[in-house]
Scaffold this motif. Structure first.
Motif, PDB file in Angstrom:
ATOM      1  N   GLU A 133      -5.952  -9.672   6.080  1.00 16.00           N
ATOM      2  CA  GLU A 133      -6.937 -10.606   6.633  1.00 16.00           C
ATOM      3  C   GLU A 133      -8.272 -10.530   5.898  1.00 16.00           C
ATOM      4  O   GLU A 133      -9.094 -11.428   6.011  1.00 16.00           O
ATOM      5  CB  GLU A 133      -7.117 -10.346   8.123  1.00 16.00           C
ATOM      6  CG  GLU A 133      -5.848 -10.598   8.921  1.00 16.00           C
ATOM      7  CD  GLU A 133      -5.958 -10.165  10.369  1.00 16.00           C
ATOM      8  OE1 GLU A 133      -7.085  -9.922  10.854  1.00 16.00           O
ATOM      9  OE2 GLU A 133      -4.894 -10.058  11.012  1.00 16.00           O
ATOM     10  N   PHE A 134      -8.474  -9.469   5.135  1.00 10.67           N
ATOM     11  CA  PHE A 134      -9.698  -9.291   4.353  1.00 10.67           C
ATOM     12  C   PHE A 134      -9.457  -9.612   2.874  1.00 10.67           C
ATOM     13  O   PHE A 134     -10.291  -9.322   2.025  1.00 10.67           O
ATOM     14  CB  PHE A 134     -10.212  -7.853   4.499  1.00 10.67           C
ATOM     15  CG  PHE A 134     -10.805  -7.587   5.859  1.00 10.67           C
ATOM     16  CD1 PHE A 134     -12.169  -7.672   6.059  1.00 10.67           C
ATOM     17  CD2 PHE A 134      -9.983  -7.278   6.929  1.00 10.67           C
ATOM     18  CE1 PHE A 134     -12.709  -7.437   7.317  1.00 10.67           C
ATOM     19  CE2 PHE A 134     -10.513  -7.052   8.186  1.00 10.67           C
ATOM     20  CZ  PHE A 134     -11.885  -7.133   8.390  1.00 10.67           C
ATOM     21  N   GLY A 135      -8.274 -10.140   2.576  1.00  5.98           N
ATOM     22  CA  GLY A 135      -7.967 -10.540   1.209  1.00  5.98           C
ATOM     23  C   GLY A 135      -7.264  -9.487   0.371  1.00  5.98           C
ATOM     24  O   GLY A 135      -6.985  -9.717  -0.807  1.00  5.98           O
ATOM     25  N   PHE A 136      -6.964  -8.339   0.962  1.00  4.24           N
ATOM     26  CA  PHE A 136      -6.323  -7.267   0.206  1.00  4.24           C
ATOM     27  C   PHE A 136      -4.820  -7.497   0.107  1.00  4.24           C
ATOM     28  O   PHE A 136      -4.193  -7.980   1.048  1.00  4.24           O
ATOM     29  CB  PHE A 136      -6.581  -5.897   0.857  1.00  4.24           C
ATOM     30  CG  PHE A 136      -7.980  -5.430   0.673  1.00  4.24           C
ATOM     31  CD1 PHE A 136      -8.339  -4.686  -0.441  1.00  4.24           C
ATOM     32  CD2 PHE A 136      -8.951  -5.753   1.601  1.00  4.24           C
ATOM     33  CE1 PHE A 136      -9.646  -4.276  -0.635  1.00  4.24           C
ATOM     34  CE2 PHE A 136     -10.267  -5.339   1.422  1.00  4.24           C
ATOM     35  CZ  PHE A 136     -10.612  -4.610   0.305  1.00  4.24           C
ATOM     36  N   THR A 137      -4.261  -7.124  -1.022  1.00  2.00           N
ATOM     37  CA  THR A 137      -2.819  -7.090  -1.204  1.00  2.00           C
ATOM     38  C   THR A 137      -2.392  -5.654  -0.975  1.00  2.00           C
ATOM     39  O   THR A 137      -2.865  -4.742  -1.667  1.00  2.00           O
ATOM     40  CB  THR A 137      -2.420  -7.540  -2.625  1.00  2.00           C
ATOM     41  OG1 THR A 137      -2.855  -8.891  -2.805  1.00  2.00           O
ATOM     42  CG2 THR A 137      -0.924  -7.447  -2.831  1.00  2.00           C
ATOM     43  N   VAL A 138      -1.542  -5.450   0.018  1.00  2.00           N
ATOM     44  CA  VAL A 138      -1.045  -4.117   0.353  1.00  2.00           C
ATOM     45  C   VAL A 138       0.222  -3.884  -0.464  1.00  2.00           C
ATOM     46  O   VAL A 138       1.188  -4.633  -0.348  1.00  2.00           O
ATOM     47  CB  VAL A 138      -0.759  -3.991   1.864  1.00  2.00           C
ATOM     48  CG1 VAL A 138      -0.274  -2.588   2.198  1.00  2.00           C
ATOM     49  CG2 VAL A 138      -2.019  -4.337   2.670  1.00  2.00           C
ATOM     50  N   LEU A 139       0.187  -2.870  -1.308  1.00  2.00           N
ATOM     51  CA  LEU A 139       1.287  -2.589  -2.223  1.00  2.00           C
ATOM     52  C   LEU A 139       2.248  -1.572  -1.620  1.00  2.00           C
ATOM     53  O   LEU A 139       1.822  -0.548  -1.097  1.00  2.00           O
ATOM     54  CB  LEU A 139       0.737  -2.064  -3.553  1.00  2.00           C
ATOM     55  CG  LEU A 139      -0.268  -2.982  -4.256  1.00  2.00           C
ATOM     56  CD1 LEU A 139      -0.858  -2.284  -5.475  1.00  2.00           C
ATOM     57  CD2 LEU A 139       0.382  -4.296  -4.646  1.00  2.00           C
ATOM     58  N   GLY A 140       3.526  -1.853  -1.720  1.00  2.00           N
ATOM     59  CA  GLY A 140       4.553  -0.960  -1.210  1.00  2.00           C
ATOM     60  C   GLY A 140       4.943   0.103  -2.221  1.00  2.00           C
ATOM     61  O   GLY A 140       4.708  -0.040  -3.430  1.00  2.00           O
ATOM     62  N   ALA A 141       5.571   1.149  -1.729  1.00  2.00           N
ATOM     63  CA  ALA A 141       5.966   2.274  -2.581  1.00  2.00           C
ATOM     64  C   ALA A 141       6.953   1.863  -3.657  1.00  2.00           C
ATOM     65  O   ALA A 141       6.853   2.312  -4.800  1.00  2.00           O
ATOM     66  CB  ALA A 141       6.550   3.401  -1.728  1.00  2.00           C
ATOM     67  N   SER A 142       7.909   1.003  -3.325  1.00  2.31           N
ATOM     68  CA  SER A 142       8.916   0.636  -4.326  1.00  2.31           C
ATOM     69  C   SER A 142       8.270  -0.057  -5.524  1.00  2.31           C
ATOM     70  O   SER A 142       8.664   0.188  -6.667  1.00  2.31           O
ATOM     71  CB  SER A 142      10.007  -0.234  -3.716  1.00  2.31           C
ATOM     72  OG  SER A 142       9.456  -1.425  -3.193  1.00  2.31           O
ATOM     73  N   LEU A 143       7.263  -0.885  -5.294  1.00  2.87           N
ATOM     74  CA  LEU A 143       6.559  -1.528  -6.405  1.00  2.87           C
ATOM     75  C   LEU A 143       5.745  -0.501  -7.186  1.00  2.87           C
ATOM     76  O   LEU A 143       5.805  -0.448  -8.417  1.00  2.87           O
ATOM     77  CB  LEU A 143       5.646  -2.639  -5.887  1.00  2.87           C
ATOM     78  CG  LEU A 143       4.784  -3.317  -6.952  1.00  2.87           C
ATOM     79  CD1 LEU A 143       5.656  -4.091  -7.945  1.00  2.87           C
ATOM     80  CD2 LEU A 143       3.764  -4.235  -6.305  1.00  2.87           C
ATOM     81  N   LEU A 144       4.993   0.330  -6.484  1.00  4.74           N
ATOM     82  CA  LEU A 144       4.128   1.310  -7.147  1.00  4.74           C
ATOM     83  C   LEU A 144       4.914   2.350  -7.935  1.00  4.74           C
ATOM     84  O   LEU A 144       4.428   2.863  -8.944  1.00  4.74           O
ATOM     85  CB  LEU A 144       3.227   1.986  -6.118  1.00  4.74           C
ATOM     86  CG  LEU A 144       2.189   1.058  -5.495  1.00  4.74           C
ATOM     87  CD1 LEU A 144       1.628   1.662  -4.226  1.00  4.74           C
ATOM     88  CD2 LEU A 144       1.094   0.729  -6.492  1.00  4.74           C
ATOM     89  N   LEU A 145       6.114   2.658  -7.481  1.00  4.84           N
ATOM     90  CA  LEU A 145       6.943   3.648  -8.162  1.00  4.84           C
ATOM     91  C   LEU A 145       7.843   3.025  -9.224  1.00  4.84           C
ATOM     92  O   LEU A 145       8.585   3.734  -9.897  1.00  4.84           O
ATOM     93  CB  LEU A 145       7.783   4.415  -7.143  1.00  4.84           C
ATOM     94  CG  LEU A 145       6.965   5.256  -6.157  1.00  4.84           C
ATOM     95  CD1 LEU A 145       7.859   5.806  -5.062  1.00  4.84           C
ATOM     96  CD2 LEU A 145       6.209   6.363  -6.872  1.00  4.84           C
ATOM     97  N   SER A 146       7.751   1.710  -9.396  1.00  6.99           N
ATOM     98  CA  SER A 146       8.574   1.047 -10.406  1.00  6.99           C
ATOM     99  C   SER A 146       8.033   1.367 -11.800  1.00  6.99           C
ATOM    100  O   SER A 146       6.839   1.632 -11.979  1.00  6.99           O
ATOM    101  CB  SER A 146       8.612  -0.459 -10.175  1.00  6.99           C
ATOM    102  OG  SER A 146       7.336  -1.039 -10.371  1.00  6.99           O
TER     103      SER A 146
END
Length: 157
Positions: free
Chosen positions: A109-122
């Protein structure tokens, strides 16, 4: 489904590096990050334990929220509206990324993209890095981060 995958695009400045001849990299407003973190704590029915602005050579702000499920550590990217979650506070991260708690949707709601572990660990090799500057590519070759998360949330100088 056609079997294609969405590729994460690393934007210019997402490593926090630039040469002196490059245009300045964008910066997130730490006050906006802090406000979003407090709103997330309310959504979690928890309390903010702390919020710390980045300190050189980190390119991320950190925050801690305590709720009934435990302690949650968030990393706010200092150049783009990205946030990741980790298991504890460290100077740098490689494989410590975690899935975000359910209440992290409040950060969107504040414009942030919340990144998941699977993406970050790719693997970093799977990301689109064409927008990175030559200085950023040089730093990546030097530091050799293996994952997208280690590239986005870094402690290189």
């Amino acid at each position: 489904m056609d079997g294609s995958q969405t590729v994460f695009c690393l934007q210019r400045g997402s490593t926090g590096f630039r040469s002196l001849s490059d245009p300045p990299v964008p910066e997130t407003d730490s006050r906006a990050c802090r406000a979003a973190w407090y709103a997330a704590a309310r959504a979690a029915r928890g309390q903010v334990r702390d919020f710390t602005e980045k300190q050189y050579p980190q390119n991320f702000h950190t925050g801690t929220i305590n709720d009934r499920d435990g302690t949650h550590f968030g990393l706010f990217h200092a150049q783009y509206l990205l946030i990741a979650f980790v298991g504890d506070r460290r100077q740098w991260y490689t494989a410590e990324f975690q899935e975000p708690p359910a209440w992290a949707v409040a950060l969107g709601e504040f414009g942030f993209t919340v990144l998941g572990a699977s993406l970050l660990l790719s693997p970093l090799t799977g990301a689109d890095s064409t927008a990175l500057s030559a200085a950023e590519r040089k730093q990546i070759r030097y530091w050799q981060p293996e994952t997208l998360g280690a590239t986005l949330f870094k402690f290189w100088d």
